[in-house]
Write a protein that holds these residues in place. Structure first.
Motif, PDB file in Angstrom:
ATOM      1  N   CYS A 369       0.773  -1.189   0.072  1.00 15.58           N
ATOM      2  CA  CYS A 369       0.003   0.069  -0.116  1.00 15.58           C
ATOM      3  C   CYS A 369       0.781   1.249   0.082  1.00 15.58           C
ATOM      4  O   CYS A 369       0.449   2.190  -0.745  1.00 15.58           O
ATOM      5  CB  CYS A 369      -0.808   0.072   1.175  1.00 15.58           C
ATOM      6  SG  CYS A 369      -2.096  -1.266   1.156  1.00 15.58           S
ATOM      7  N   ASP A 370       1.914   1.490   0.686  1.00 14.79           N
ATOM      8  CA  ASP A 370       2.795   2.181   0.750  1.00 14.79           C
ATOM      9  C   ASP A 370       3.545   2.710  -0.621  1.00 14.79           C
ATOM     10  O   ASP A 370       3.925   3.700  -1.026  1.00 14.79           O
ATOM     11  CB  ASP A 370       3.934   2.067   2.058  1.00 14.79           C
ATOM     12  CG  ASP A 370       3.393   2.266   3.426  1.00 14.79           C
ATOM     13  OD1 ASP A 370       2.229   3.088   3.534  1.00 14.79           O
ATOM     14  OD2 ASP A 370       3.972   1.578   4.288  1.00 14.79           O
ATOM     15  N   LYS A 375      -3.868   4.611   0.487  1.00 13.51           N
ATOM     16  CA  LYS A 375      -4.523   4.783   1.820  1.00 13.51           C
ATOM     17  C   LYS A 375      -5.609   3.570   2.175  1.00 13.51           C
ATOM     18  O   LYS A 375      -6.736   3.987   1.645  1.00 13.51           O
ATOM     19  CB  LYS A 375      -4.871   6.160   2.048  1.00 13.51           C
ATOM     20  CG  LYS A 375      -4.041   7.330   2.027  1.00 13.51           C
ATOM     21  CD  LYS A 375      -4.309   8.567   2.315  1.00 13.51           C
ATOM     22  CE  LYS A 375      -3.269   9.672   2.304  1.00 13.51           C
ATOM     23  NZ  LYS A 375      -3.809  11.061   2.517  1.00 13.51           N
ATOM     24  N   ASP A 377      -7.872   1.848   5.184  1.00 10.23           N
ATOM     25  CA  ASP A 377      -8.125   1.898   6.539  1.00 10.23           C
ATOM     26  C   ASP A 377      -7.883   0.445   7.298  1.00 10.23           C
ATOM     27  O   ASP A 377      -7.647  -0.641   6.406  1.00 10.23           O
ATOM     28  CB  ASP A 377      -9.712   2.278   6.722  1.00 10.23           C
ATOM     29  CG  ASP A 377     -10.656   1.529   6.116  1.00 10.23           C
ATOM     30  OD1 ASP A 377     -10.298   0.161   6.196  1.00 10.23           O
ATOM     31  OD2 ASP A 377     -11.731   1.897   5.738  1.00 10.23           O
ATOM     32  N   GLU A 404      -8.259   0.731  -4.947  1.00  6.49           N
ATOM     33  CA  GLU A 404      -7.814   2.107  -5.011  1.00  6.49           C
ATOM     34  C   GLU A 404      -8.694   2.816  -6.347  1.00  6.49           C
ATOM     35  O   GLU A 404      -9.130   4.249  -6.198  1.00  6.49           O
ATOM     36  CB  GLU A 404      -6.432   2.201  -5.371  1.00  6.49           C
ATOM     37  CG  GLU A 404      -5.931   3.688  -5.830  1.00  6.49           C
ATOM     38  CD  GLU A 404      -6.023   4.577  -4.423  1.00  6.49           C
ATOM     39  OE1 GLU A 404      -5.630   5.681  -4.587  1.00  6.49           O
ATOM     40  OE2 GLU A 404      -6.382   4.220  -3.453  1.00  6.49           O
ATOM     41  N   THR A 414     -10.009   7.231   1.780  1.00  2.00           N
ATOM     42  CA  THR A 414      -9.349   6.043   1.984  1.00  2.00           C
ATOM     43  C   THR A 414     -10.170   4.774   1.284  1.00  2.00           C
ATOM     44  O   THR A 414     -11.382   4.993   1.328  1.00  2.00           O
ATOM     45  CB  THR A 414      -9.146   5.800   3.468  1.00  2.00           C
ATOM     46  OG1 THR A 414     -10.549   5.887   4.085  1.00  2.00           O
ATOM     47  CG2 THR A 414      -8.375   6.732   4.014  1.00  2.00           C
TER      48      THR A 414
END
Length: 445
Positions: A369-370, A375, A377, A404, A414
């Motif tokens: 994800c990074d 983002k 949750d 996404e 998010t």
């Protein structure tokens, strides 16, 4: 629209591959692995073993041997190989192929393996050149009044210890004009080729202008003599040398990729010359790494060739990866561990990649994800971890990008569980696809 001109925002597109977050093995100076480091998660024992292999490669103690990485699908075998390549750096050749690549109609199997071998063997060739290096004091160019004759000039250069004036011919004048050389520049001139390189702007001339652009590089005025001997190191692989010497248009073949089969006589002559250069200290041999994924796809002829090839004087380290257990060796009716003949297995060091735990999976999904700038949750992350136990880690990593896109369309801040669930419904995993096919008679009636 601005003054009749269409102005559009430029969208920067960044490609992120499955393993783009990996930067190394994540080991400290004692070759101990942290739980999460270098983009790698878990697999502490496997990473430490790989770190020892990297250390031996860098010290030149393990060339001509073979390493096998085993584990179930999705256990991180390819990630481990990529981490090894990152640790080795750009100076050590790393060639990655899939075993099925060698089955080609253009060249035979042993030739394909030989070319892969030679691409994984580097050669650092040392070359000494004479250069002129100093700060330009003045540059005078004389042009004929009628504009027909050659241009000549004078170049005054200095270091902190001496100053010299050089007469320039037409070729050198053109080179200086092309590089836009002006007084105050620190330049380097290759005496053999006449190539002029601007190294930067002298600190002594930094007060000539009130402001300078961001591309202006300030350097110190060289010391010592203007004429110096510089040692340049060129790194090439043996396969490139083979291609260049195997045909008249060798350079063209390098760019087109149409290398074809190379005669053994050409390679023998190159090997002899390379060994002579090594004895004379003109070149340094750099054994690299050949990574073969899906190694069980190799047949008995390939293993027979590799058995002999890894014992040669010019041989890289071979790293193989497979997810098979007991399998027939391709081309025979003999069953063997990992689909690899027992005599070849006896020559290999084996690293076992253990399955990821639930904690490992959570960390990996957070890293992805990074890497992709998503983002997510906490509830959506928990849902992905649960889906991983029912599907696979690769499938859940693919769902991140799909979720996404759904979030962007709904203009949310998010990625939530609803976005992950919708992506799960839209895209089938392997098990659901197999179940659907088993419940139907097929697509065609």
């Amino acid at each position: 629209m601005l003054d009749g001109i269409n102005v559009k925002d430029i969208v920067k597109v960044e490609r992120t591959s499955v393993h783009s977050h990996i930067t190394g093995l994540g080991l400290n100076h004692r070759l101990e692995a942290d739980y999460v480091a270098g983009g790698m998660v878990g697999q502490v024992a496997a990473r430490q073993a790989a770190g020892l292999i990297v250390k031996m490669i860098q010290e030149g103690k393990i060339a001509g041997r073979a390493l096998l990485v085993t584990g179930e699908p999705g256990a991180g075998k390819t990630a481990l190989a990529i981490a090894i390549s990152k640790e080795l750096g750009v100076d050590t050749p790393f060639v990655s192929i899939v075993a099925s690549e060698i089955y080609s109609t253009e060249i035979n199997k042993t030739e394909a393996l030989t070319q892969a071998f030679r691409r994984a063997l580097g050669l650092q060739i040392k070359e000494e050149t004479e250069v002129l290096e100093g700060e330009v004091i003045s540059l005078e160019v004389d042009r004929p009044s009628n504009g027909l004759g050659p241009k000549v000039g004078k170049l005054t250069m200095r270091t902190t210890d001496m100053e010299t004036i050089y007469d320039l011919g037409s070729k050198m004048v053109d080179a200086c004009i092309k590089e836009q050389i002006i007084p105050g520049d620190v330049i380097q001139v290759d005496k053999a080729s006449g190539r002029v390189t601007r190294l930067g702007r002298s600190f002594n001339r930094s007060h000539d202008y009130d402001a300078m652009g961001p591309k202006v590089k300030l350097v110190q005025c060289p010391d010592g003599e203007i004429q110096k001997r510089r040692e340049t190191v060129h790194t090439v692989c043996l396969h490139d040398i083979d291609v260049i010497n195997s045909r008249t248009q060798g350079y063209v073949a390098l760019f087109s990729g149409d290398t074809g089969e190379i005669k053994a006589e050409v390679r023998d002559q190159i090997n002899k010359k390379v060994l002579e250069w090594r004895e004379e200290g003109k070149a340094k041999f750099v054994p690299g790494v050949l990574f073969i994924d899906e190694a069980h796809m190799l047949d008995i002829e390939c293993f027979s060739f590799l058995n002999r090839a890894i014992e040669g004087e010019l041989s890289p380290l071979i790293i193989m990866a497979t997810n098979r257990l007991i399998e027939k060796v391709r081309g025979t009716d003999v069953e063997s561990a990992h689909g690899i003949p027992s005599d070849f297995l006896d020559r290999m060091l084996i690293i076992n990649a253990l399955p990821y735990t639930q904690e490992d999976t959570t960390k990996i999904l957070q890293l992805r994800c990074d890497e992709e700038g998503v983002k997510l949750d906490s509830n959506a992350l928990d849902l992905l971890v649960k889906l991983q136990s029912a599907t696979s880690l690769r499938y859940c990593i693919h769902l991140i990008a799909a979720a996404e896109v759904i979030r962007i369309r709904e203009k949310k801040e998010t990625v939530a569980t609803d976005h992950v669930s919708q992506a799960y419904r839209l895209f089938f995993d392997t098990k659901r696809s197999e179940k659907m096919l088993s419940e139907t008679d097929g697509y065609l009636q």
